[in-house]
Design an enzyme around this catalytic site. Structure first.
Site, short mmCIF file in Angstrom:
data_model
loop_
_atom_site.label_atom_id
_atom_site.label_comp_id
_atom_site.label_asym_id
_atom_site.label_seq_id
_atom_site.Cartn_x
_atom_site.Cartn_y
_atom_site.Cartn_z
N ARG A 123 47.17 39.30 45.93
CA ARG A 123 47.56 38.17 46.83
C ARG A 123 48.89 37.89 47.23
O ARG A 123 49.27 38.22 48.48
CB ARG A 123 46.44 36.48 46.75
N ASP A 169 42.45 43.84 44.97
CA ASP A 169 41.48 42.84 46.23
C ASP A 169 41.62 43.22 47.19
O ASP A 169 42.55 43.79 47.76
CB ASP A 169 42.13 41.59 45.57
N HIS A 180 35.13 42.79 46.89
CA HIS A 180 36.95 42.62 46.63
C HIS A 180 37.52 43.58 47.27
O HIS A 180 38.35 43.62 46.79
CB HIS A 180 36.96 41.92 45.59
N GLU A 227 31.37 37.86 43.22
CA GLU A 227 31.61 38.00 45.05
C GLU A 227 30.85 38.63 45.39
O GLU A 227 31.66 39.30 46.51
CB GLU A 227 32.74 37.21 45.55
N TRP A 242 33.02 32.94 34.62
CA TRP A 242 34.63 31.82 35.39
C TRP A 242 33.47 31.07 36.51
O TRP A 242 34.15 29.62 36.43
CB TRP A 242 35.03 32.45 36.45
N TYR A 252 40.50 27.48 35.42
CA TYR A 252 41.60 27.96 36.44
C TYR A 252 43.47 27.42 36.51
O TYR A 252 43.01 26.40 37.10
CB TYR A 252 40.84 27.95 37.88
N PHE A 253 44.27 28.58 36.46
CA PHE A 253 45.41 27.53 36.25
C PHE A 253 46.58 27.92 38.54
O PHE A 253 46.90 27.32 38.10
CB PHE A 253 46.47 28.28 35.62
N THR A 313 46.42 33.81 43.15
CA THR A 313 47.59 33.66 43.67
C THR A 313 47.44 33.23 44.92
O THR A 313 48.91 33.08 45.98
CB THR A 313 48.92 34.76 43.92
#
Ligand code: ACM
Ligand code: ZN
Length: 526
Positions: free
Chosen positions: A156, A185, A257, A320, A386, A411-412, A462
């Site tokens: 990202r 991704d 992705h 996903e 996750w 998840y930061f 990100t």
């Protein structure tokens, strides 16, 4: 690169006051045991013994330069590293650190020695300005969990090699031993693959990035974003991390992705339609088509990945994956029929099993996000949980290893505070205390099942971290809390208030290194 071998001198320490009574009281994570022998030792400086340097060449690769700077030598104290036999039942990462007339680190493995160095380095970072005497102490230390991870999404937003090294320095300082590098991704392919040059020629570039959360109407920034790591750079990073006791786990996302790869090689999608690398975030319908030629393409990519990364674990994403295209695709339907699969979930499971078998044949272990449980878990797969902890629990109950990284605590990319001045983030709320209070082993597991929980990991996606400084702001200080819970046995864990006191002493380290961080304000401060 600075090479210590030629000098065998490390640093000057200017210790200017009496050390606190309890040596090492501000270390994060807290060591298992610190025994103060009482007698104090006076010194100004460390010196690595020449024969130690010869035996452990990774020390020569600028490790100590980073730790202690380039000051001139004064009354040096020797540092000796020794590999010793492993005591029965002992952690392979255990280490002994004795600071006396000389400094000795002994451990049953090189990684143990590196963890001992990390303690010494952190201790020095906490006291670098002080001068005088230090108490004679012995530390014996080992981690609670074998997997202590931190992830970074470079798709990202792309960050240069220099920054990845800084990131690794921080992980090493806090004894994180796994760097999960999210290299591909939808919005960018970031690893050079020699057999498929278009992956980076086309897949590493996008024409713009979404501004803030302006999906509707879409507002782009009209600024191209691009970047990738050459294979030489990847090797450099892997070596840099290895020198610091960190394993690098590459992630090559599949079957979802994958829009950046499909922009370069649309023949591996179901529709074969040529589409650009997207400049918006989200989950896209176009994913890899499940057929033999796609599998061959991905296996060829994995061959190059395996050659670059010695990591036993190879992450293949798996999260996903919309099944829309598969339902309408002749090739996918054919794969389903030929292999007598009941539905598209089994088709995903088939795909993962094929990749799992391939990685296993190369002596590697597949890791995937918890969606790989759907349609049946592949025989050797490790699950990264996750979407809460359920995936990790289900995996452990099936005797599969699991790594916990629930969105709620790990998840930061989530906000650290509810105030209005926090920089834009994707959402969520994961303050420091929440991370500190996380317990990676779910209480619903039996002691036998709990053995399958390898540890936990922080994830830094990100989308909303366009700068290096923002990545560091999201990492620090939450990584310190994660480090603490992955190292210390729950029953020995300090109070959060005591952790806050220790953490305060680490802020000058962040500042001196110019690492951006979120200043933590303890609640109990008057
Ligand atoms: C994920 O956050 N999609 C693994
Ligand atoms: Zn298809």
């Amino acid at each position: 690169m600075y090479n210590i071998l030629g000098r065998a001198v490390l640093v000057a320490l200017f210790l200017s006051f009496q050390f606190p009574n309890l040596f090492g009281q501000n270390l994060i994570p807290q060591p298992v045991s610190i025994e103060q022998i009482g007698k104090t030792v006076e010194y100004n400086d460390f010196e690595i013994k020449k024969n130690t340097l010869a035996k452990f060449p990774w020390i020569g690769r600028d490790y100590f330069f980073l730790a202690w700077g380039t000051c001139e030598k004064r009354n040096a104290i020797e540092v000796e590293l020794k590999l010793r036999p492993r005591v029965l039942g002992e952690s392979i990462e255990a280490y002994n650190l004795e600071i006396g007339k000389k400094i000795t680190i002994s451990a049953p493995s090189e990684n143990g020695l590196k963890l001992g160095i990390s303690t010494l380095k952190q201790w020095h970072n906490l006291h670098w300005f002080e001068k005088g005497t230090i108490p004679h102490v012995k530390i014996y230390d080992y981690p609670k969990f074998t997997y202590r991870g931190t992830h970074l999404d470079v798709s990202r937003h792309f960050y240069p090699v220099r920054f990845i090294k800084t990131y690794i320095d921080i992980l090493a300082l806090y004894k994180i031993n796994q760097f999960h590098w999210h290299l591909t991704d939808d919005q960018g392919w970031r690893i050079e693959i020699k057999k498929y040059p278009l992956l980076t020629e086309i897949g590493s570039k996008r024409t713009e990035t979404m501004v803030a959360k302006n999906f509707n109407p879409y507002l782009g920034d009209s600024t191209p974003h691009e970047g990738y790591y050459t294979q030489e750079e990847i090797k450099e990073i892997v070596q840099y991390a290895t020198d610091r006791g960190i394993n690098v786990i590459p992630e090559i996302e599949m079957p979802g992705h994958s829009r950046a790869a499909l922009a370069a090689y649309p023949q591996f999608s179901c529709t074969q339609k040529v589409q650009p690398v997207p400049g918006v975030w989200g989950v896209f319908e176009d994913v890899y088509c499940v057929n033999d030629s796609t599998l061959e393409f991905l296996q060829n990519i994995l061959d190059e990945v395996i050659a670059l990364f010695p990591s036993k674990m190879i992450h293949i994403g798996g999260d996903e994956v919309p099944k829309t295209r598969w339902k309408e695709c002749e090739k996918c339907q054919n794969t389903k029929q030929v292999n007598q699969l009941n539905d598209v979930h089994e088709l995903q499971s088939y795909f993962v099993q094929k990749i799992d078998a391939y990685l296993s044949s190369k002596g590697r272990t597949l890791v995937g996000w918890d969606e790989i449980l759907e349609g049946g878990l592949s025989p050797n797969a490790v699950v990264m949980s996750w979407r809460g902890t359920e995936g990790g629990i289900a995996a452990a109950k099936q005797n599969h290893y699991a790594i916990m990284t629930p969105g709620s605590h790990c998840y930061f990319d989530h906000y650290q505070d509810t105030n209005k001045i926090e920089p834009l983030a994707i959402g969520g709320f994961t303050p420091l205390e929440k991370v500190f209070n996380y317990q990676p082993v779910p209480s619903s597991l039996s002691p036998q099942e709990a053995e399958y929980i390898l540890g936990a990991q922080a994830n830094l996606w990100t989308e909303y971290m366009p700068t290096e400084q923002q990545v560091l702001y999201m990492l620090l200080p939450r990584i310190c809390a994660l480090s603490e819970i992955l190292w210390v046995e729950p029953e020995k864990k300090s109070s959060f208030t005591q952790f806050e006191t220790r953490l305060k002493q680490h802020e000058p380290i962040f500042e001196r290194n110019m690492w951006n961080y979120r200043k933590h304000e303890p609640k109990n401060t008057p």
